[in-house]
Design a protein around this motif. Structure first.
Motif, PDB file in Angstrom:
ATOM      1  N   MET A   1       0.814  -1.195   0.000  1.00 32.39           N
ATOM      2  CA  MET A   1       0.000   0.000   0.000  1.00 32.39           C
ATOM      3  C   MET A   1       0.860   1.263   0.000  1.00 32.39           C
ATOM      4  SD  MET A   1      -2.979   0.975  -0.245  1.00 32.39           S
ATOM      5  CE  MET A   1      -4.244   2.095   0.177  1.00 32.39           C
ATOM      6  N   ASN A   2       2.015   1.197   0.710  1.00 30.13           N
ATOM      7  CA  ASN A   2       2.904   2.354   0.745  1.00 30.13           C
ATOM      8  C   ASN A   2       3.340   2.758  -0.657  1.00 30.13           C
ATOM      9  OD1 ASN A   2       2.743   2.302   3.508  1.00 30.13           O
ATOM     10  ND2 ASN A   2       4.776   1.452   3.833  1.00 30.13           N
ATOM     11  N   ALA A   3       3.663   1.759  -1.476  1.00 29.47           N
ATOM     12  CA  ALA A   3       4.135   2.049  -2.830  1.00 29.47           C
ATOM     13  C   ALA A   3       3.048   2.727  -3.665  1.00 29.47           C
ATOM     14  CB  ALA A   3       4.610   0.762  -3.513  1.00 29.47           C
ATOM     15  N   VAL A   4       1.813   2.290  -3.512  1.00 27.54           N
ATOM     16  CA  VAL A   4       0.705   2.891  -4.263  1.00 27.54           C
ATOM     17  C   VAL A   4       0.502   4.338  -3.821  1.00 27.54           C
ATOM     18  CG1 VAL A   4      -1.784   2.804  -4.673  1.00 27.54           C
ATOM     19  CG2 VAL A   4      -0.439   0.703  -4.698  1.00 27.54           C
ATOM     20  N   LEU A   5       0.476   4.585  -2.513  1.00 30.43           N
ATOM     21  CA  LEU A   5       0.308   5.945  -2.010  1.00 30.43           C
ATOM     22  C   LEU A   5       1.448   6.854  -2.459  1.00 30.43           C
ATOM     23  CD1 LEU A   5      -0.951   5.293   1.632  1.00 30.43           C
ATOM     24  CD2 LEU A   5      -2.231   6.355  -0.234  1.00 30.43           C
ATOM     25  N   LEU A   6       2.672   6.333  -2.383  1.00 31.01           N
ATOM     26  CA  LEU A   6       3.823   7.130  -2.804  1.00 31.01           C
ATOM     27  C   LEU A   6       3.761   7.430  -4.300  1.00 31.01           C
ATOM     28  CD1 LEU A   6       6.480   8.487  -2.089  1.00 31.01           C
ATOM     29  CD2 LEU A   6       7.617   6.274  -2.438  1.00 31.01           C
ATOM     30  N   ALA A   7       3.377   6.446  -5.099  1.00 28.74           N
ATOM     31  CA  ALA A   7       3.270   6.662  -6.549  1.00 28.74           C
ATOM     32  C   ALA A   7       2.213   7.711  -6.867  1.00 28.74           C
ATOM     33  CB  ALA A   7       2.947   5.342  -7.255  1.00 28.74           C
ATOM     34  N   VAL A   8       1.072   7.638  -6.211  1.00 28.60           N
ATOM     35  CA  VAL A   8       0.009   8.624  -6.454  1.00 28.60           C
ATOM     36  C   VAL A   8       0.473  10.009  -6.003  1.00 28.60           C
ATOM     37  CG1 VAL A   8      -2.338   9.315  -5.840  1.00 28.60           C
ATOM     38  CG2 VAL A   8      -1.841   6.930  -6.380  1.00 28.60           C
ATOM     39  N   HIS A   9       1.148  10.071  -4.863  1.00 29.67           N
ATOM     40  CA  HIS A   9       1.665  11.338  -4.351  1.00 29.67           C
ATOM     41  C   HIS A   9       2.645  11.969  -5.349  1.00 29.67           C
ATOM     42  CE1 HIS A   9       3.382  14.314  -1.677  1.00 29.67           C
ATOM     43  NE2 HIS A   9       4.547  13.702  -1.637  1.00 29.67           N
ATOM     44  N   VAL A  10       3.594  11.202  -5.843  1.00 26.91           N
ATOM     45  CA  VAL A  10       4.591  11.719  -6.786  1.00 26.91           C
ATOM     46  C   VAL A  10       3.934  12.098  -8.108  1.00 26.91           C
ATOM     47  CG1 VAL A  10       6.638  11.100  -8.134  1.00 26.91           C
ATOM     48  CG2 VAL A  10       6.521  10.512  -5.706  1.00 26.91           C
ATOM     49  N   LEU A  11       3.048  11.264  -8.615  1.00 28.76           N
ATOM     50  CA  LEU A  11       2.362  11.598  -9.870  1.00 28.76           C
ATOM     51  C   LEU A  11       1.505  12.854  -9.723  1.00 28.76           C
ATOM     52  CD1 LEU A  11       1.368   8.052 -11.137  1.00 28.76           C
ATOM     53  CD2 LEU A  11       3.016   9.623 -12.163  1.00 28.76           C
ATOM     54  N   ALA A  12       0.821  12.991  -8.597  1.00 29.06           N
ATOM     55  CA  ALA A  12       0.022  14.192  -8.365  1.00 29.06           C
ATOM     56  C   ALA A  12       0.917  15.430  -8.333  1.00 29.06           C
ATOM     57  CB  ALA A  12      -0.767  14.068  -7.064  1.00 29.06           C
ATOM     58  N   ALA A  13       2.090  15.304  -7.718  1.00 32.11           N
ATOM     59  CA  ALA A  13       3.014  16.440  -7.668  1.00 32.11           C
ATOM     60  C   ALA A  13       3.485  16.825  -9.069  1.00 32.11           C
ATOM     61  CB  ALA A  13       4.209  16.101  -6.781  1.00 32.11           C
ATOM     62  N   ILE A  14       3.803  15.843  -9.871  1.00 32.08           N
ATOM     63  CA  ILE A  14       4.273  16.125 -11.227  1.00 32.08           C
ATOM     64  C   ILE A  14       3.162  16.738 -12.070  1.00 32.08           C
ATOM     65  CG2 ILE A  14       5.053  15.050 -13.388  1.00 32.08           C
ATOM     66  CD1 ILE A  14       6.546  12.989 -11.555  1.00 32.08           C
ATOM     67  N   VAL A  15       1.992  16.111 -12.032  1.00 36.04           N
ATOM     68  CA  VAL A  15       0.877  16.530 -12.889  1.00 36.04           C
ATOM     69  C   VAL A  15       0.258  17.844 -12.420  1.00 36.04           C
ATOM     70  CG1 VAL A  15      -1.453  15.893 -13.610  1.00 36.04           C
ATOM     71  CG2 VAL A  15       0.377  14.203 -13.696  1.00 36.04           C
ATOM     72  N   ALA A  16       0.206  18.095 -11.125  1.00 39.62           N
ATOM     73  CA  ALA A  16      -0.489  19.283 -10.623  1.00 39.62           C
ATOM     74  C   ALA A  16       0.441  20.458 -10.351  1.00 39.62           C
ATOM     75  CB  ALA A  16      -1.255  18.931  -9.357  1.00 39.62           C
ATOM     76  N   ILE A  17       1.534  20.220  -9.676  1.00 35.52           N
ATOM     77  CA  ILE A  17       2.387  21.328  -9.264  1.00 35.52           C
ATOM     78  C   ILE A  17       3.226  21.838 -10.436  1.00 35.52           C
ATOM     79  CG2 ILE A  17       4.167  22.098  -7.646  1.00 35.52           C
ATOM     80  CD1 ILE A  17       1.372  21.326  -6.423  1.00 35.52           C
ATOM     81  N   GLY A  18       3.682  20.954 -11.285  1.00 38.83           N
ATOM     82  CA  GLY A  18       4.480  21.366 -12.446  1.00 38.83           C
ATOM     83  C   GLY A  18       3.780  22.405 -13.307  1.00 38.83           C
ATOM     84  N   PRO A  19       2.552  22.147 -13.742  1.00 31.09           N
ATOM     85  CA  PRO A  19       1.865  23.144 -14.567  1.00 31.09           C
ATOM     86  C   PRO A  19       1.642  24.480 -13.867  1.00 31.09           C
ATOM     87  CG  PRO A  19       0.799  21.025 -14.814  1.00 31.09           C
ATOM     88  CD  PRO A  19       1.804  20.878 -13.699  1.00 31.09           C
ATOM     89  N   VAL A  20       1.370  24.457 -12.565  1.00 33.15           N
ATOM     90  CA  VAL A  20       1.186  25.714 -11.845  1.00 33.15           C
ATOM     91  C   VAL A  20       2.496  26.502 -11.849  1.00 33.15           C
ATOM     92  CG1 VAL A  20       0.678  26.798  -9.621  1.00 33.15           C
ATOM     93  CG2 VAL A  20      -0.648  24.835 -10.359  1.00 33.15           C
TER      94      VAL A  20
END
Length: 151
Positions: A1-20
């Motif tokens: 479960m840790n790996a899934v949460l970490l993957a979603v966290h990193v992907l969200a950071a890339i997809v959301a914070i990068g464009p901003v």
């Protein structure tokens, strides 16, 4: 479960914070060009502002999944996580309290031209602070002081 949460966290950071970060950084020079009567720049400003607003909302997923990841990994109270939380709150405050309102004010174009031009400089500075805060958080996420990865 840790790996899934970490993957979603990193992907969200890339997809959301990068464009901003990118759109917010592009806004001040485009605003200066628009103030110099560049119609292309004037038409791009609302798009850049919309990107910032939309991805700021989507970006809420980053700390949500970050907190869930840290809790599931048992590191929620470690210093580097706490510093990251504070810096994330500071970045959110700069974005919501300075960057987005100044973008809106420039889009509305109310005031003398010299005041609006000066506002682009202050907006650029605030955007730089926002981006720097996120860069520090990213470094903390990679380096993780006291981690057992040997980095």
């Amino acid at each position: 479960m840790n790996a899934v949460l970490l993957a979603v966290h990193v992907l969200a950071a890339i997809v959301a914070i990068g464009p901003v970060c990118v759109a917010a950084s592009m806004f001040p020079p485009e605003a200066r060009q628009a103030l110099n009567d560049d119609p292309g720049a004037a038409s791009r400003l609302p798009v850049l502002a919309r990107i910032c607003r939309t991805y700021a909302v989507v970006g809420v997923a980053v700390p949500v999944f970050g907190l869930a990841t840290a809790a599931s990994m048992g590191v929620l109270m470690e210093g580097w996580v706490l510093v990251s939380i504070v810096l994330t709150l500071a970045a959110a405050g700069v974005l919501a309290g300075v960057v987005l309102p100044r973008q809106r004010a420039l889009l509305e174009g109310v005031g003398p031209r010299d005041v609006l031009v000066a506002s682009t400089g202050r907006l650029a500075a605030a955007t730089g602070v926002f981006n720097l805060l996120w860069a520090v958080v990213a470094v903390l996420m990679i380096v993780r002081p006291g981690s057992t990865t040997g980095v």
